[in-house]
Design an enzyme around this catalytic site. Structure first.
Site, PDB file in Angstrom:
ATOM      1  N   CYS A  58      11.889  12.899  -6.966  1.00 42.57           N
ATOM      2  CA  CYS A  58      11.997  12.494  -5.966  1.00 42.57           C
ATOM      3  C   CYS A  58      10.944  12.168  -5.062  1.00 42.57           C
ATOM      4  CB  CYS A  58      12.911  13.730  -5.167  1.00 42.57           C
ATOM      5  SG  CYS A  58      11.956  14.909  -4.706  1.00 42.57           S
ATOM      6  N   CYS A  99       8.584  14.821  -4.091  1.00 40.47           N
ATOM      7  CA  CYS A  99       7.487  15.498  -5.165  1.00 40.47           C
ATOM      8  C   CYS A  99       6.237  14.662  -5.072  1.00 40.47           C
ATOM      9  CB  CYS A  99       8.110  15.197  -6.638  1.00 40.47           C
ATOM     10  SG  CYS A  99       9.762  15.884  -6.684  1.00 40.47           S
ATOM     11  N   ASP A 157      -2.441 -26.780   7.314  1.00 41.26           N
ATOM     12  CA  ASP A 157      -3.442 -27.524   7.164  1.00 41.26           C
ATOM     13  C   ASP A 157      -2.577 -28.751   6.701  1.00 41.26           C
ATOM     14  OD1 ASP A 157      -6.158 -28.915   6.546  1.00 41.26           O
ATOM     15  OD2 ASP A 157      -5.610 -28.295   4.548  1.00 41.26           O
TER      16      ASP A 157
END
Length: 748
Positions: A37, A40, A423
C-alpha cells in the site's frame, strides 16, 4: 569519488526544491518489492531516512522505486536492504528479476497472496462448520486460526515499522483492531477483517502494478538482439553489445534495435510507439532511425550512432520514470495531510474508547468496539493513493501519445494554462521556405502557372542554377521544380557566380540566367510596370519574392517564397480555444507582415514581431501578469529564455534532440502541434480524477468515522469500505491509460 548518478537522472527545474548533489554523494535508483500500500512507502521512506549515510530518500509506491542519495553507497546499500527485509520488503536493482515468472515470483512480488488464500480457506471451513451446526469450539478455533494466519504478518510488519520509525502505521492500527475484536469475543469479525484487509492489499498491489506496466511496455519496445554485419557475414548479438559505428541489418517488419543512420535501403518506418504518429515515415540513405520503432517493407542497413543505454528510447524511459517519481504539488500536500491525519484519528479513537464510559454514556465494551472501528478507518491508503496513480497514468498515457511531460507539477500546471505563446519559425511554420505562387511577365490570366510553358521553362532554368547553391531559397525553388516535374529539363548550370547575397547567375543551355531579389534583377530604379508592382505587392504581404530572368531571350518571372504554416497548426489552435485557452500570441523575430500572414492562417489572436530574445522574455512576463499561467512553445534551443520563464515550456521537434529532451518541461516528440491540446486536455482530465479521488477518500473517511461514533459501522464494514475505496481510487486513477492512443496524424 565524484558525485554521480546511478541510472539516468536528468536535470529538471521541478527538482529545484531539492539540494543538488554534493561531492562524495551518489544517487541510486532501486526497485522495491513487497509494498502492499501507499502507507508502506511512506514508512519505508521515513525509516530509511534515519540510517546513517543517507542524505535524502524518496520511495514511490506508484512506481515501486526508491531514489536514494547517499554519501557511502558501499556501506549504506546493505543497510537499506537489511532494513527493507526487516520491514517485509525487498530492495533490488531496477532490472533485477524483471524476467521472473511463475508462482514463486508472484508470491515474492505479492507476499499477501498466500496469507489471503489461507485465511480465506479457514474462513470457508468455519462457515461450513456453522452451516452444518458443528461444535462451537471448532468454529471458533477455525476463526481464531484464520485471524492468527492473517494477523501475524500484520503484527510483525507493524512492530518492525514501529521500531524503525517510532510511529504507528496501518499495520499497527489493524493489529490493535483485530486483537480488540478477539478480546471482545468477536472472532468472526476479527477473521473477516484480516481476510478482507489481506485480499484488499493484494488487489491494490496487483492493480497498481498494472499501471506500472505502462512504462514496462516502453521498455519492451527495444528488441533483445540485433543482426550485426561484419566482414565475415551476419551475427546475432545482444543489443547491449552494439557500439557506435557498428553496422546492423534491419529486416522488413523488425523493430529497430538502436539509434542510427541509414547507410543502405529505403523503407517506411512506423514511429508511432515513440511519437504517436499514425502514418509511417519514409526513411532512406542519410536519414536517422530510432530504437523501438518498426521497420516497414524494405531492408535497411544502419550505422549505430548511440549505444543502447543512450538511445532516444532509453532516455525517454528514464525521463518518464523520473517524472512519475516526482511528487506533484497535490500529492505532496496529501502526503503531509496523511502524516497528521492518522495520529489525530488514533487520538480520537482513544478518546471515544475512554471518555463516554467515564462520563456515563455507556459501557466500556461498546465504546471500545467503536474505537476499534475508528482505528480501522484511520488507514490513509485511499487518500495517499488519490494522486500518484492518476498522475503516473497520465504521464504514461502522454508518453504513449508521443508527448513527454517531465513531472506531475507540469502536468498539473498544463491544466491551468490560460494563454499560450508560440514561436513562429519551426513551430507554427515548417521553418523552410516554399514557393507558394508566381507567374511569368507574359502570363495569360486564363491559364494557371502549371499550364504556362514560359512559367515552367523559367522555373526549370532557375532550378538548374540553384542546383549549384546551398541556400534555403534554393531548396524552395528546387522543391517547386520537382513538384511540377521540370527539375530535370536542363543540366546543372555552368559558370555559376553569387552576386553579394542578392542573387546568383549562371549559364543554362547557352542562356545567361539570373535568379535573385527584385532589386538584383531590376536595380534600384522606380519599378512601375505591372509585373514590378505585383512583385512589390507580394513582398509587402510578407512573402520573399524571387525573380528569374533569362537575359538572352528576355524571359521574366517571379515566385513567392514563404515559410508556410504547419498543416496542423490551425487545427491545434482551434482545439486549444475549445478547451478554454483565453489567448494565443505569436512571439517572433520575423517581420510584422510575415508574422501577421501566418497569424491569419492559423487563428492566432495577437502578433508580436521583430522581437529579440530578451523581448520575448518580457512578452511572456506580460502574459503571466495578465493571465496567470502561460505555456510557451518553441524549438527548445533558440527560445530557451522564454521557455524557462513561462509556467510550462513546450519544445517542438524533440524526437532525437538531446537539448530539447533535457531542458523542456514538455516535449512534443512527434513534432506535431496537436500534441499540445491533447496534453492540456489530458492534464485537465487527470486533475479532475485527482479531485474526484480526494473527495471520495475524504468523504468516505468522514462518513465512516461518523458511523463508527454512532455505533452503526462494524469492523468488517470499515475494512470493506476502506479496501473498496482504495480500489476505486486506483481504478479511477488508471482511467487515462484507457484513452485513445493519439491525436497525431503524422504530417511530416
Amino acid at each position: 569519488m565524484n558525485a554521480r548518478v546511478h541510472e539516468s537522472n536528468a536535470v529538471n527545474p521541478e527538482s529545484a526544491h531539492e539540494p543538488a548533489l554534493l561531492p562524495q554523494e551518489e544517487a541510486l535508483i532501486l526497485r522495491v518489492e513487497g509494498m502492499d500500500c501507499a502507507d508502506c512507502a511512506l514508512r519505508l521512506e521515513e525509516a530509511a531516512a534515519r540510517l546513517p549515510g543517507v542524505a535524502r530518500v524518496e520511495v514511490s509506491f506508484a512506481t515501486g522505486r526508491m531514489r536514494l542519495i547517499t554519501q557511502r553507497t558501499a556501506d549504506v546499500l546493505p543497510r537499506i536492504q537489511a532494513l527493507a527485509q526487516e520491514m517485509g520488503y525487498r530492495v533490488l536493482p531496477p532490472v533485477s528479476g524483471a524476467s521472473e515468472r511463475g508462482w514463486r515470483a508472484f508470491l515474492r512480488r505479492y507476499p499477501t497472496a498466500w496469507t489471503a488464500a489461507v485465511t480465506g480457506l479457514l474462513l470457508l471451513l468455519a462457515l461450513g462448520a456453522w452451516a452444518l451446526s458443528g461444535p462451537v469450539i471448532l468454529r471458533n478455533g477455525l476463526l481464531v486460526a484464520a485471524t492468527a494466519v492473517g494477523g501475524a504478518p500484520l503484527a510483525r510488519a507493524g512492530w518492525r515499522v514501529l521500531k524503525a520509525t517510532r510511529r504507528p502505521d496501518m499495520n499497527v492500527l489493524m493489529t490493535i483492531a483485530v486483537l480488540g475484536a478477539l478480546v471482545l469475543g468477536e472472532y468472526a469479525e476479527g477473521a473477516t477483517v484480516v481476510f478482507l484487509f489481506s485480499l484488499g492489499e493484494l488487489l491494490e498491489a496487483v492493480t497498481v502494478d498494472r499501471a506500472r506496466n505502462a512504462v514496462r511496455a516502453l521498455m519492451a519496445l527495444s528488441p533483445p538482439e540485433a543482426i550485426r554485419l561484419t566482414p565475415e557475414g551476419e551475427e546475432r548479438v545482444p543489443v547491449e553489445s552494439l557500439k557506435v559505428g557498428d553496422r546492423i541489418l534491419i529486416r522488413p517488419g523488425e523493430r529497430i534495435p538502436a539509434d542510427g543512420r541509414v547507410l543502405e535501403g529505403r523503407s517506411a518506418v512506423d514511429q508511432s510507439s515513440l511519437t504517436g504518429e499514425s502514418m509511417p515515415v519514409e526513411r532512406t540513405v542519410g536519414d536517422e532511425v530510432f530504437a523501438g520503432t518498426v521497420n516497414g517493407d524494405g531492408a535497411l542497413t544502419v550505422e549505430v550512432t548511440r549505444p543502447a543505454s543512450e538511445s532516444t528510447l532509453a532516455r525517454i524511459i528514464h525521463l518518464v520514470q523520473e517524472a512519475q517519481e516526482r511528487r506533484a504539488p497535490t500529492q505532496r500536500m496529501v502526503d503531509r495531510f496523511a502524516q497528521v491525519y492518522t495520529p489525530i484519528v488514533v487520538a480520537g479513537a482513544v478518546l471515544v474508547a475512554v471518555l463516554p464510559p467515564l462520563l456515563g454514556g455507556g459501557d466500556f465494551a461498546t465504546w471500545f468496539y467503536r474505537a476499534l472501528v475508528m482505528l480501522t478507518i484511520a488507514c490513509p491508503c485511499a487518500l495517499v493513493l488519490s494522486t500518484p496513480v492518476a498522475v503516473m497514468s497520465g504521464l504514461a498515457a502522454a508518453a504513449r501519445a508521443g508527448i513527454l511531460i517531465k513531472g506531475g507539477a507540469y502536468l498539473e500546471r498544463l491544466a491551468t494554462v490560460r494563454a499560450v505563446a508560440f514561436d513562429k519559425t519551426g513551430t507554427l511554420t515548417y521553418g523552410q521556405p516554399r514557393l507558394t505562387e508566381g507567374r511569368c511577365a507574359n502570363h495569360m490570366p486564363e491559364r494557371s502557372p502549371r499550364e504556362c510553358p514560359e512559367c515552367l521553362d523559367l522555373l526549370a532554368k532557375a532550378a538548374a542554377v540553384e542546383r549549384r547553391v546551398a541556400h534555403p531559397l534554393a531548396r524552395a525553388i528546387l522543391g517547386a521544380a520537382q513538384a511540377l516535374e521540370v527539375a530535370d529539363w536542363y543540366s546543372p548550370a555552368i559558370s555559376v557566380e553569387s552576386e553579394g547575397g542578392r542573387g546568383v547567375r549562371g549559364e543554362v543551355a547557352g542562356h545567361l540566367v539570373k535568379v535573385g531579389s527584385h532589386a538584383y534583377i531590376h536595380g534600384e530604379e522606380e519599378k512601375v510596370s505591372p509585373f514590378c508592382r505585383e512583385v512589390e505587392e507580394q513582398t509587402a504581404r510578407g512573402g520573399t519574392a524571387v525573380v528569374v530572368q533569362d537575359v538572352c531571350c528576355g524571359g521574366l518571372a517571379y515566385g513567392v517564397a514563404m515559410d508556410t504554416p504547419r498543416a496542423e497548426a490551425a487545427e491545434a489552435i482551434a482545439a486549444l480555444k475549445r478547451l478554454g485557452v483565453q489567448h494565443t500570441v505569436m512571439l517572433t523575430g520575423d517581420s510584422q507582415g510575415a508574422a501577421e500572414r501566418v497569424a491569419r492562417e492559423t487563428g492566432i489572436d495577437e502578433v508580436r514581431a521583430e522581437l529579440l530574445p530578451h523581448q520575448k522574455v518580457a512578452a511572456v512576463e506580460d502574459l503571466l501578469a495578465r493571465y496567470g499561467t502561460v505555456a510557451m512553445v518553441g524549438d527548445g534551443v533558440n527560445d530557451a529564455p522564454a521557455l524557462a520563464r513561462a509556467s510550462v515550456g513546450v519544445a517542438m521537434g524533440a524526437f532525437g534532440s538531446d537539448v530539447a529532451l533535457e531542458t523542456a518541461d514538455v516535449a512534443l516528440m512527434g513534432d506535431d502541434l496537436r500534441g499540445l491540446p491533447h496534453a492540456v486536455g489530458l492534464s485537465r482530465r487527470v486533475v479532475r480524477i485527482v479531485q474526484q479521488n480526494i473527495a471520495l477518500s475524504v468523504g468516505a473517511k468522514a462518513l465512516f468515522l461518523a458511523l463508527a461514533v454512532a455505533g452503526v459501522a462494524t469492523l468488517w464494514m470499515a475494512v470493506f469500505a476502506d479496501v473498496g475505496v482504495s480500489l476505486m481510487v486506483v481504478l479511477n486513477g488508471m482511467r487515462p491509460l484507457a484513452g485513445g492512443k493519439s491525436h497525431v496524424a503524422g504530417n511530416r
